[in-house]
Design a protein around this motif. Sequence first.
Motif, PDB file in Angstrom:
ATOM      1  N   PRO A  62       0.831  -1.210   0.000  1.00  0.00           N
ATOM      2  CA  PRO A  62       0.000   0.000   0.000  1.00  0.00           C
ATOM      3  C   PRO A  62       0.864   1.258   0.000  1.00  0.00           C
ATOM      4  N   LEU A  63       0.326   2.311  -0.612  1.00  0.00           N
ATOM      5  CA  LEU A  63       1.022   3.593  -0.683  1.00  0.00           C
ATOM      6  C   LEU A  63       0.357   4.592   0.248  1.00  0.00           C
ATOM      7  N   GLU A  64       1.127   5.580   0.682  1.00  0.00           N
ATOM      8  CA  GLU A  64       0.595   6.626   1.542  1.00  0.00           C
ATOM      9  C   GLU A  64       1.085   7.973   1.013  1.00  0.00           C
ATOM     10  N   ASP A  65       0.199   8.959   0.955  1.00  0.00           N
ATOM     11  CA  ASP A  65       0.528  10.298   0.484  1.00  0.00           C
ATOM     12  C   ASP A  65       1.367  11.002   1.551  1.00  0.00           C
ATOM     13  N   VAL A  66       2.525  11.542   1.159  1.00  0.00           N
ATOM     14  CA  VAL A  66       3.429  12.164   2.123  1.00  0.00           C
ATOM     15  C   VAL A  66       2.834  13.417   2.771  1.00  0.00           C
ATOM     16  N   VAL A  67       1.924  14.104   2.080  1.00  0.00           N
ATOM     17  CA  VAL A  67       1.278  15.283   2.661  1.00  0.00           C
ATOM     18  C   VAL A  67       0.405  14.877   3.844  1.00  0.00           C
ATOM     19  N   GLU A  68      -0.282  13.752   3.708  1.00  0.00           N
ATOM     20  CA  GLU A  68      -1.240  13.300   4.721  1.00  0.00           C
ATOM     21  C   GLU A  68      -0.611  12.474   5.845  1.00  0.00           C
ATOM     22  N   MET A  69       0.520  11.829   5.592  1.00  0.00           N
ATOM     23  CA  MET A  69       1.105  10.939   6.604  1.00  0.00           C
ATOM     24  C   MET A  69       1.622  11.734   7.798  1.00  0.00           C
ATOM     25  N   PRO A  70       1.666  11.101   8.970  1.00  0.00           N
ATOM     26  CA  PRO A  70       2.169  11.796  10.159  1.00  0.00           C
ATOM     27  C   PRO A  70       3.682  12.001  10.100  1.00  0.00           C
ATOM     28  N   GLU A  71       4.155  13.004  10.835  1.00  0.00           N
ATOM     29  CA  GLU A  71       5.602  13.207  10.953  1.00  0.00           C
ATOM     30  C   GLU A  71       6.219  11.973  11.595  1.00  0.00           C
ATOM     31  N   GLY A  72       7.409  11.622  11.126  1.00  0.00           N
ATOM     32  CA  GLY A  72       8.101  10.459  11.662  1.00  0.00           C
ATOM     33  C   GLY A  72       7.923   9.208  10.827  1.00  0.00           C
ATOM     34  N   ARG A  73       7.072   9.248   9.822  1.00  0.00           N
ATOM     35  CA  ARG A  73       6.849   8.082   8.967  1.00  0.00           C
ATOM     36  C   ARG A  73       8.018   7.955   7.983  1.00  0.00           C
ATOM     37  N   MET A  74       8.480   6.737   7.770  1.00  0.00           N
ATOM     38  CA  MET A  74       9.588   6.440   6.854  1.00  0.00           C
ATOM     39  C   MET A  74       9.026   5.879   5.553  1.00  0.00           C
ATOM     40  N   THR A  75       9.579   6.335   4.429  1.00  0.00           N
ATOM     41  CA  THR A  75       9.140   5.841   3.128  1.00  0.00           C
ATOM     42  C   THR A  75      10.295   5.151   2.411  1.00  0.00           C
ATOM     43  N   PHE A  76       9.938   4.329   1.432  1.00  0.00           N
ATOM     44  CA  PHE A  76      10.928   3.528   0.702  1.00  0.00           C
ATOM     45  C   PHE A  76      10.433   3.327  -0.720  1.00  0.00           C
ATOM     46  N   GLU A  85       8.124   3.871  11.429  1.00  0.00           N
ATOM     47  CA  GLU A  85       7.774   5.170  12.009  1.00  0.00           C
ATOM     48  C   GLU A  85       8.621   5.404  13.249  1.00  0.00           C
ATOM     49  N   VAL A  86       9.057   6.628  13.420  1.00  0.00           N
ATOM     50  CA  VAL A  86       9.827   7.025  14.591  1.00  0.00           C
ATOM     51  C   VAL A  86       8.916   6.938  15.814  1.00  0.00           C
ATOM     52  N   VAL A  87       9.434   6.406  16.914  1.00  0.00           N
ATOM     53  CA  VAL A  87       8.624   6.303  18.129  1.00  0.00           C
ATOM     54  C   VAL A  87       8.270   7.708  18.628  1.00  0.00           C
ATOM     55  N   GLU A  88       7.111   7.811  19.244  1.00  0.00           N
ATOM     56  CA  GLU A  88       6.551   9.111  19.635  1.00  0.00           C
ATOM     57  C   GLU A  88       7.527   9.957  20.459  1.00  0.00           C
ATOM     58  N   GLU A  89       8.204   9.343  21.423  1.00  0.00           N
ATOM     59  CA  GLU A  89       9.085  10.126  22.296  1.00  0.00           C
ATOM     60  C   GLU A  89      10.319  10.674  21.572  1.00  0.00           C
ATOM     61  N   ASP A  90      10.637  10.158  20.378  1.00  0.00           N
ATOM     62  CA  ASP A  90      11.781  10.652  19.606  1.00  0.00           C
ATOM     63  C   ASP A  90      11.389  11.672  18.537  1.00  0.00           C
ATOM     64  N   LYS A  96       9.705  11.725   6.983  1.00  0.00           N
ATOM     65  CA  LYS A  96       8.993  12.996   7.091  1.00  0.00           C
ATOM     66  C   LYS A  96       9.237  13.578   8.477  1.00  0.00           C
ATOM     67  N   PHE A  97       9.806  14.805   8.521  1.00  0.00           N
ATOM     68  CA  PHE A  97      10.076  15.431   9.812  1.00  0.00           C
ATOM     69  C   PHE A  97       9.271  16.703  10.034  1.00  0.00           C
ATOM     70  N   ASP A  98       8.580  17.184   8.992  1.00  0.00           N
ATOM     71  CA  ASP A  98       7.812  18.418   9.099  1.00  0.00           C
ATOM     72  C   ASP A  98       6.774  18.432   7.985  1.00  0.00           C
ATOM     73  N   GLN A  99       6.107  19.553   7.800  1.00  0.00           N
ATOM     74  CA  GLN A  99       5.059  19.680   6.795  1.00  0.00           C
ATOM     75  C   GLN A  99       5.627  19.485   5.391  1.00  0.00           C
ATOM     76  N   MET A 100       4.839  18.843   4.526  1.00  0.00           N
ATOM     77  CA  MET A 100       5.179  18.690   3.114  1.00  0.00           C
ATOM     78  C   MET A 100       3.985  19.167   2.297  1.00  0.00           C
ATOM     79  N   THR A 101       4.251  19.725   1.126  1.00  0.00           N
ATOM     80  CA  THR A 101       3.166  20.271   0.313  1.00  0.00           C
ATOM     81  C   THR A 101       3.010  19.590  -1.034  1.00  0.00           C
ATOM     82  N   GLU A 102       4.004  18.836  -1.483  1.00  0.00           N
ATOM     83  CA  GLU A 102       3.917  18.191  -2.794  1.00  0.00           C
ATOM     84  C   GLU A 102       3.321  16.799  -2.633  1.00  0.00           C
ATOM     85  N   PRO A 103       2.132  16.555  -3.190  1.00  0.00           N
ATOM     86  CA  PRO A 103       1.492  15.245  -3.014  1.00  0.00           C
ATOM     87  C   PRO A 103       2.204  14.158  -3.820  1.00  0.00           C
TER      88      PRO A 103
END
Length: 96
Positions: A18-32, A60-65, A45-52
Motif C-alpha cells: 500500500p502507498l501513503e501520500d506524504v502530505v497526509e502521513m504523520p511526521e516520523g513516517r519512513m518511506t521507501f 515510524e519514529v517512536v513518539e518520544e523521539d 517525514k520530519f515536518d510539513q510537506m506540500t507536494e502530493p
Amino acid sequence: MLNLPMSQECNWIQENCPLEDVVEMPEGRMTFFMTTGNVANLSCKFDQMTEPMSYVTWAEVVEEDKPILREVGNRVWENTMSDKMPIYVEFLGVEE
C-alpha cells in the motif's frame, strides 16, 4: 532523503504494498522505493510537506523521539540550503 545502492534484491515487491501520500502521513513516517538500477530511496517525514506524492511506508519514529527528529530534520534542511557539509547518521536497533 537518502539514495543507497542495493547489493541484493529486495525481498518484497513494492508494487504490491500500500502507498501513503506524504502530505497526509504523520511526521516520523519512513518511506521507501526502489529506483532503476537497484538504488533504494529512503526518506523520513520530519515536518510539513506540500507536494502530493505517494510512497510505500515501512517504519515510524517512536513518539518520544519525534521532537528530536524535527530538530535534526530542520538542521539537515538548513545545511542543505547553505553549507552542504556532510552529515553522518547512525541508526540503532531496538534493544530487547
